[in-house]
Design an enzyme around this catalytic site. Structure first.
Site, short mmCIF file in Angstrom:
data_model
loop_
_atom_site.label_atom_id
_atom_site.label_comp_id
_atom_site.label_asym_id
_atom_site.label_seq_id
_atom_site.Cartn_x
_atom_site.Cartn_y
_atom_site.Cartn_z
CB SER A 406 45.73 39.32 42.19
OG SER A 406 46.68 38.31 41.90
CG HIS A 427 42.14 41.39 43.75
ND1 HIS A 427 43.17 42.30 43.86
CD2 HIS A 427 42.62 40.22 44.27
CE1 HIS A 427 44.21 41.71 44.42
NE2 HIS A 427 43.90 40.46 44.68
CD GLU A 439 42.97 46.13 43.57
OE1 GLU A 439 43.73 47.10 43.54
OE2 GLU A 439 43.29 44.99 43.20
CG ASN A 477 49.07 42.86 43.31
OD1 ASN A 477 49.29 43.09 44.49
ND2 ASN A 477 48.54 41.73 42.90
#
Length: 573
Positions: A406, A427, A439, A477
C-alpha cells in the site's frame, strides 16, 4: 385540503437550488429570488424536471419584494457578513411577519439576527453540503429567537424530508476545514497528473465508503463556494493546505462552477445527475489466461484475497512460512466463509466449493505453475525484495507477479524479480471479501499484457479497479492520511472534542465515520506507519506524521483491535 405553504428561497446557488427542489417536491409553493437572470433561467429550466406534475409551483423573480407573500423566507446568499446582513434587512422590511431563516454555516447568528431589525423572527439552518432527499440540517436558534420562529424552522426541516441533527458551531467549522482541505488536495492531485478524475472519485468512494468522490463533492457544494471558503481559511490561519489549488482557480475562471452550472469537474443534466462519460479503453493488449492463483502470505490480507479468488472459481494455493501458519490460514478462511453463509452473503454449497479450491503450502516452489501470484506478506521492503527474487526464479514464464503493497515501491519489487515486465501492484483493501476497490499500479516496465491481465482478473473477481501512479500511497492513502493527520492535530488546540468532531463529519458530510473513529478502525500503529512511510518518500508538509498519534501509539493504544484508541477504551469488568 389546506392551501400549500408559501416558502421563499433567496439565492439560487448550489444550496438555494437544492432547497428549492426539496420545497417543490414537498408540495410547497415557492417564490425563488436571484438577481442573476442567467441563474433564474437555469432554475426555471430545472424546476420543470425537479418534481412530478401537480406538486409544488414556483415563481421565479429578481424582485426581492416578492417575498412578502411567503410565511417563511430562506436566505441562501453567499457566505459574506455584509451581503447577508443587507439581504436580511431587506427581507425583514419586505416580509415583517415572516419567519426568516439564514443558511450561514460560520457567521454569528445573533449578529445577523440583530442586524435584520427583527431578531425574534430570525433562526438558522446549518448545512455543510447542499442537501438532497433525506439529507441533514441543523436548526440553530439564539436566545433572541421566538418560540414561534423556532417551531416554524423545525417544522420546515420535517416538511422538506430532512433529518434534524446537532453539529455545533465549532465541530461544524472543524469538520468543514478538514473536508475542504481534503477536497483541495484532491484537485492538486488531479492537476499534477497522478490519476484521472474518475479514478480519484472512484478510489475515494469505494476505498473509504464515501457517498461521493471528492471531485463530485466539490461540484455539489459549488467550486466558487469552496474556493471562497478555502481562501478565508488560508487568510485566517496561514495554513497552506487551504491555499486554493491552481486547477480550482482555473476552473472557476472558465465559468465552470459545478453542478449548479451544469459543469465543473463533471458534467450534469437538468436534474443534477452526473452525465456518464466514455471510459478510456485499455487498448488491444492481449490478456493472459489465469487458471490458477497463488497467494504468498498468511496474514489477514493474504487470507482475504485467497477467500476472494477461491470463491470466484480459481484454484488457489496459499503459501505460509510453516505448516501451522498455513493450516491456521485455511481455518480462518473457512470461518470467514461460514460467517458469510450465516449472513446470507453466500450459500453453503458455494462455501464448500470455494474451500475445495483452496490448498495450503509452505514453500515458494508450490507456486511454480500458478498463472498469477499475489504477494501479501509483511509491509517491509527487504522482505518483499527477497520474496520477489524468489518468485522471479520460481514462477513459470509469463506468470503475472503482483504485490499488495500500500505504500512501498512496486518498481523495487519488479527490479528484484529480474522480470519487471511481469510485475504489477494490486492493492486490495481490507477486508478483501467485502471491499470492492483494487488499486492497480504499473511501473514504467510493466508490459501492456500484464496490465490488461490484471484489469481482467480484478473484474473477474467482481472488483472495481483504478489506475494509480507508482507513487507512495497510490490514490487512497495519499489523499486520506493528510486528512486524518490534520484531524489529530486539532487536539493540540484547547476545546477540540473528538466525538463531536466525528459526529459533525458524519452528520454534516455523510461520511460513514469521522476521522478519529476511522483511525481506530484502521489501527493506530498501522496509521502511524503509513504516515511515516508517506513522509519518508514524499517529504511533503501534509504528510508529516501527527506527533499526538505517535504519542498515543507509544502508550500501547492500537485502536479498535485492542480497544484502546481515540474512541475506544479498555473494557472494565
Amino acid at each position: 385540503m389546506p392551501p400549500a405553504p408559501i416558502t421563499a428561497v433567496v439565492g439560487l446557488g448550489s444550496l438555494g437550488e437544492s432547497l428549492l427542489r426539496l420545497a417543490l417536491a414537498a408540495g410547497h409553493e415557492v417564490v425563488a429570488v436571484d438577481t442573476d437572470l442567467d441563474v433564474l433561467a437555469r432554475a426555471a429550466r430545472r424546476a420543470k424536471t425537479a418534481v412530478p406534475d401537480g406538486t409544488g409551483r414556483v415563481v421565479l423573480t429578481d424582485d426581492l419584494a416578492e417575498v412578502r407573500r411567503a410565511a417563511l423566507v430562506v436566505e441562501a446568499v453567499t457566505e459574506d457578513l455584509g451581503v447577508k446582513t443587507e439581504v436580511l434587512r431587506q427581507l425583514a422590511a419586505a416580509a415583517p411577519r415572516a419567519t426568516l431563516v439564514t443558511t450561514s454555516a460560520e457567521l454569528p447568528l445573533a449578529r445577523l439576527a440583530i442586524a435584520s431589525g427583527l431578531p425574534a423572527n430570525v433562526a438558522g439552518l446549518r448545512f455543510l453540503v447542499p442537501p438532497g432527499p433525506g439529507g441533514t440540517a441543523e436548526p440553530v436558534h439564539t436566545a433572541l429567537t421566538s418560540p414561534e420562529t423556532a417551531a416554524a424552522v423545525d417544522a420546515l426541516v420535517v416538511s422538506l424530508g430532512l433529518t434534524p441533527v446537532v453539529l455545533g458551531a465549532r465541530p461544524a467549522a472543524d469538520a468543514t476545514a478538514l473536508v475542504l482541505a481534503h477536497l483541495n488536495q484532491a484537485v492538486a492531485f488531479l492537476d499534477q497528473g497522478h490519476a484521472s478524475r474518475d479514478d480519484i472519485d472512484t478510489a475515494m468512494r469505494l476505498g473509504c465508503g464515501l457517498p461521493q468522490g471528492p471531485l463530485q463533492l466539490l461540484d455539489t457544494i459549488g467550486l466558487d463556494t469552496v474556493h471562497a471558503a478555502l481562501t478565508r481559511l488560508w487568510e485566517r490561519t496561514g495554513d497552506t493546505s487551504f491555499e486554493p489549488a491552481a486547477l480550482l482557480t482555473r476552473t472557476i475562471g472558465a465559468g465552470l462552477l459545478g453542478r449548479k452550472t451544469g459543469e465543473g469537474f463533471h458534467r450534469y443534466d437538468d436534474e443534477g445527475r452526473a452525465l456518464r462519460t466514455v471510459a478510456d479503453t485499455p487498448g488491444n493488449a492481449a490478456v493472459r489466461p489465469v487458471r490458477t492463483v497463488g497467494i504468498l502470505g498468511s496474514g489477514a490480507m493474504a487470507r482475504g484475497i485467497a477467500e476472494v479468488t477461491a470463491a470466484a472459481g480459481y484454484p488457489t494455493v496459499l503459501v505460509a512460512r510453516g505448516e501451522e501458519k498455513a493450516a491456521a490460514a485455511l481455518t480462518a478462511v473457512g470461518a470467514s466463509l461460514k460467517r458469510s453463509v450465516e449472513r446470507g452473503r453466500t450459500t453453503a454449497e458455494a462455501r464448500d466449493a470455494a474451500l475445495a479450491r483452496l490448498t495450503g503450502a509452505t514453500g515458494v516452489g508450490a507456486l511454480a505453475e500458478c498463472d498469477l501470484i499475489v504477494e501479501a506478506a509483511a509491509e517491509d521492503e527487504r522482505v518483499k525484495r527477497e520474496l520477489f527474487a524468489a518468485l522471479g526464479r520460481t514462477a513459470k514464464p509469463g506468470a503475472l507477479l503482483a504485490t499488495t503493497t500500500s505504500s512501498l515501491s512496486v518498481a523495487d519489487c519488479a527490479d528484484a524479480s529480474g522480470r519487471p515486465a511481469d510485475v504489477i501492484g494490486l492493492h486490495f483493501f481490507n477486508p478483501a471479501p467485502v471491499m470492492r476497490l483494487v488499486e492497480i499500479t504499473r511501473t514504467s516496465e510493466t508490459s501492456d499484457t500484464a496490465a490488461a491481465t490484471a484489469r481482467a482478473f480484478t473484474e473477474a473477481l467482481g472488483k472495481t479497479s483504478v489506475a494509480c501512479p507508482e507513487r507512495a500511497g497510490f490514490i487512497v492513502n495519499a489523499l486520506l492520511f493528510p486528512y486524518l493527520g490534520a484531524a489529530v492535530n486539532l487536539l493540540d488546540r484547547h476545546g477540540t472534542d473528538i466525538e463531536e468532531t466525528d459526529a459533525a463529519v458524519q452528520r454534516g458530510f455523510g461520511f460513514p465515520m469521522g476521522p478519529f473513529a476511522l483511525l481506530d478502525t484502521i489501527g493506530l500503529d498501522v496509521s502511524l506507519a503509513i504516515q511515516q512511510r508517506l513522509h519518508e518518500q514524499l517529504r511533503s508538509p501534509e504528510h508529516v506524521p501527527a506527533p499526538l498519534l505517535a504519542g498515543l501509539v507509544s502508550t500501547g493504544a492500537l485502536g479498535r483491535k485492542n480497544r484502546r484508541g481515540f474512541r475506544t477504551t479498555v473494557r472494565r469488568d
